[in-house]
Motif scaffolding. Structure first.
Motif, short mmCIF file in Angstrom:
data_model
loop_
_atom_site.label_atom_id
_atom_site.label_comp_id
_atom_site.label_asym_id
_atom_site.label_seq_id
_atom_site.Cartn_x
_atom_site.Cartn_y
_atom_site.Cartn_z
N LEU A 57 4.55 18.01 6.74
CA LEU A 57 3.67 18.03 7.57
C LEU A 57 3.54 19.31 8.33
O LEU A 57 2.58 19.91 8.94
CB LEU A 57 3.51 17.08 8.75
CG LEU A 57 2.43 15.87 8.50
CD1 LEU A 57 2.45 14.85 9.56
CD2 LEU A 57 0.97 16.43 8.26
N HIS A 106 -5.51 18.78 10.75
CA HIS A 106 -6.00 19.68 9.68
C HIS A 106 -7.32 20.37 10.06
O HIS A 106 -7.55 20.28 11.16
CB HIS A 106 -6.19 18.95 8.33
CG HIS A 106 -4.76 18.13 8.15
ND1 HIS A 106 -3.70 18.77 7.37
CD2 HIS A 106 -4.55 16.94 8.42
CE1 HIS A 106 -2.63 17.69 7.31
NE2 HIS A 106 -2.83 16.80 7.81
N GLU A 156 -9.08 14.19 5.09
CA GLU A 156 -8.28 13.78 6.03
C GLU A 156 -9.05 14.29 7.22
O GLU A 156 -9.15 13.74 8.29
CB GLU A 156 -7.02 13.81 5.99
CG GLU A 156 -6.13 13.47 7.20
CD GLU A 156 -4.54 13.67 6.86
OE1 GLU A 156 -4.19 14.23 5.87
OE2 GLU A 156 -3.86 13.34 7.93
N HIS A 212 -3.94 11.54 12.31
CA HIS A 212 -3.95 11.70 10.83
C HIS A 212 -4.10 10.62 9.91
O HIS A 212 -3.96 9.28 10.48
CB HIS A 212 -2.10 12.37 10.41
CG HIS A 212 -2.27 13.59 10.99
ND1 HIS A 212 -2.05 14.94 10.19
CD2 HIS A 212 -1.99 14.26 12.26
CE1 HIS A 212 -1.93 15.85 10.85
NE2 HIS A 212 -1.80 15.67 12.09
N ASP A 250 -2.69 10.42 6.28
CA ASP A 250 -2.24 11.38 5.03
C ASP A 250 -2.04 10.56 3.86
O ASP A 250 -2.54 9.27 3.73
CB ASP A 250 -0.86 11.80 5.55
CG ASP A 250 -0.70 12.85 6.59
OD1 ASP A 250 -1.01 14.21 5.93
OD2 ASP A 250 -0.65 12.73 7.74
ZN LIG Z 1 -2.28 14.75 8.06
#
Ligand SMILES: [Zn+2]
Length: 414
Positions: free
Chosen positions: A14, A191, A205, A259, A261
């Motif tokens: 990450l 992100h 995401e 997040h 992921d």
């Molecule tokens: Zn993430």
């Protein structure tokens, strides 16, 4: 120590998003446009020539990143959408270059990243203006082969102030004593822009987290106990440490990174709350102290002029107080989620050395709302009812925590 931290980051997947970034071109409004005509990359007798044709001159600079060697060119600001990066990488003599990518970074900044075939340093870097053929500015870089040591030395140079972080005047806003005003919450949709995060079934995401962050902000504001900010309001790339600096700038009491992921191995589903891993704190302090303006690191404590060791010790002292507060927050969040019947990961409370949790003085958690690689989680993330329920549990968890945390703060002051 830096190498160790880097290895840890790579294994966690990450951190280090400022380096390798995905190819998406985020929402963008550039001042200057890069033109395909007049832009080129070619290698001749070992020297790489990168020409970038721009519709007008803009402030720029170049720097380098190691492991693997990359050239980074930052601009204020350039729209790269007319460039075909794949085609540029097929220029005469060009072999072994990993990738060429570009797009919006933080508000008003654009970045071009060229993964080099070997360590190279610019023997010429200039922006020529007023070209006769309609090109109003041309960035010319000549990248000669360099030895590993000289390249590393250049890559280790500190960023000049103002390039990676908000200006100093916006930083170091002192925080009110715990419990004395509205809880200032910095929500961090993970992100964005160049870095879409996990991608599944045409969804990113970055996009899903922005939607959720906005909904969570509304839910928090409806409950009236907090003042809520977002590290990004749109699809734009924000470097991880800038996110922390923004939290300091806002005088945030708490930092929540959002997040969802994807995992490539094994099965992961359900929500997970991460706090900073204790064993990574020292390396994190050291790396932060090495790289940044001291005044950006901790609100209300002026570390300017301190050497790295002292800065590191002061930050570790702050962490001694912050770590249990973050742990308590993660506990309250998991508790609220489990009461509301939210599907939790088999081990819902975890710790890891995520860069974005590095603020030494702000309790910080990273919530994996679910995993895009799980069909069930993806479906839930797309369900407005599920999101409203999830947002409600985070409101509840935060509210309980802030009461508990304020009481704890009063005890500490006595
Ligand atoms: Zn993430």
């Amino acid at each position: 120590m830096r190498g160790w931290l880097k290895a840890l980051c790579l294994s966690l997947g990450l951190c280090g998003l400022t380096g390798e970034i995905a190819a998406a071109q985020g929402h963008f409004s550039g001042l200057a446009r890069a033109d395909a005509r007049g832009s080129s990359l070619h290698v001749d007798e070992g020297v790489a020539y990168l020409n970038l044709s721009l519709s007008q001159p803009v402030p720029w600079r170049i720097r380098y990143l190691a492991d693997p060697p990359r050239l980074v060119a930052d601009f204020r600001e350039v729209d790269f959408r007319a460039l075909d990066f794949v085609k540029l990488l097929q220029g005469p003599g060009v072999t072994g270059f990993g990738s060429l990518r570009g797009g919006a970074v933080a508000d008003g900044w654009s970045r071009l990243v060229l993964a080099l075939d070997r360590p190279r340093l610019a023997r010429l870097a200039e922006l020529k203006t007023g070209q006769g053929d309609g090109t109003r500015a041309l960035l010319r870089l000549e990248l000669a082969e360099a030895d590993e040591a000289s390249f590393r030395l250049e890559a280790a140079r500190r960023d000049p102030p103002g390039w990676a972080l908000p200006v100093a005047a916006d930083l170091a806003k002192p925080r009110a004593p715990r419990g004395s005003g509205p809880l200032v919450i910095m929500l961090d949709p993970g992100h964005g822009g160049l870095d879409p995060g996990a991608e599944y079934g045409g969804q990113t995401e970055a996009g899903l987290m922005l939607i959720f962050a906005r909904e969570l902000k509304e839910a928090l504001l409806r409950n009236g106990f907090s003042d809520v900010r977002l590290t990004r309001e749109r699809d734009v790339f924000v470097p991880l440490e800038t996110r922390i600096a923004l939290a300091h700038g806002a005088g945030a009491d708490v930092f929540i990174s959002l997040h969802a992921d994807a995992v490539t191995e094994g099965v992961a589903r359900g929500a997970t709350i991460y706090t900073m891993a204790a064993e990574a704190s020292d390396a994190a302090s050291a790396a932060l102290a090495e790289r940044h303006d001291r005044d950006a690191l901790m609100s209300g404590v002026d570390l300017t002029g301190q050497d790295d060791l002292i800065a590191g010790i002061l930050m570790d002292m702050a962490r001694v107080e912050t770590a249990p507060r973050a742990a308590a927050l993660s506990e309250d969040l998991v508790q609220a989620m489990s009461e509301a019947g939210i599907a939790l990961h088999r081990i819902p409370r975890r710790s890891a050395a995520f860069s974005v949790l590095k603020a030494p003085d702000i309790p910080s958690v990273l919530i994996e709302l679910g995993y895009l690689s799980s069909a069930g989680d993806l479906q839930r993330l797309n369900d407005p009812k599920w999101r409203a329920n999830m947002a409600g549990t985070i409101v509840t968890g935060l509210q309980r925590w802030s009461v508990r945390d304020a009481a704890q703060g009063v005890l500490l002051r006595q």
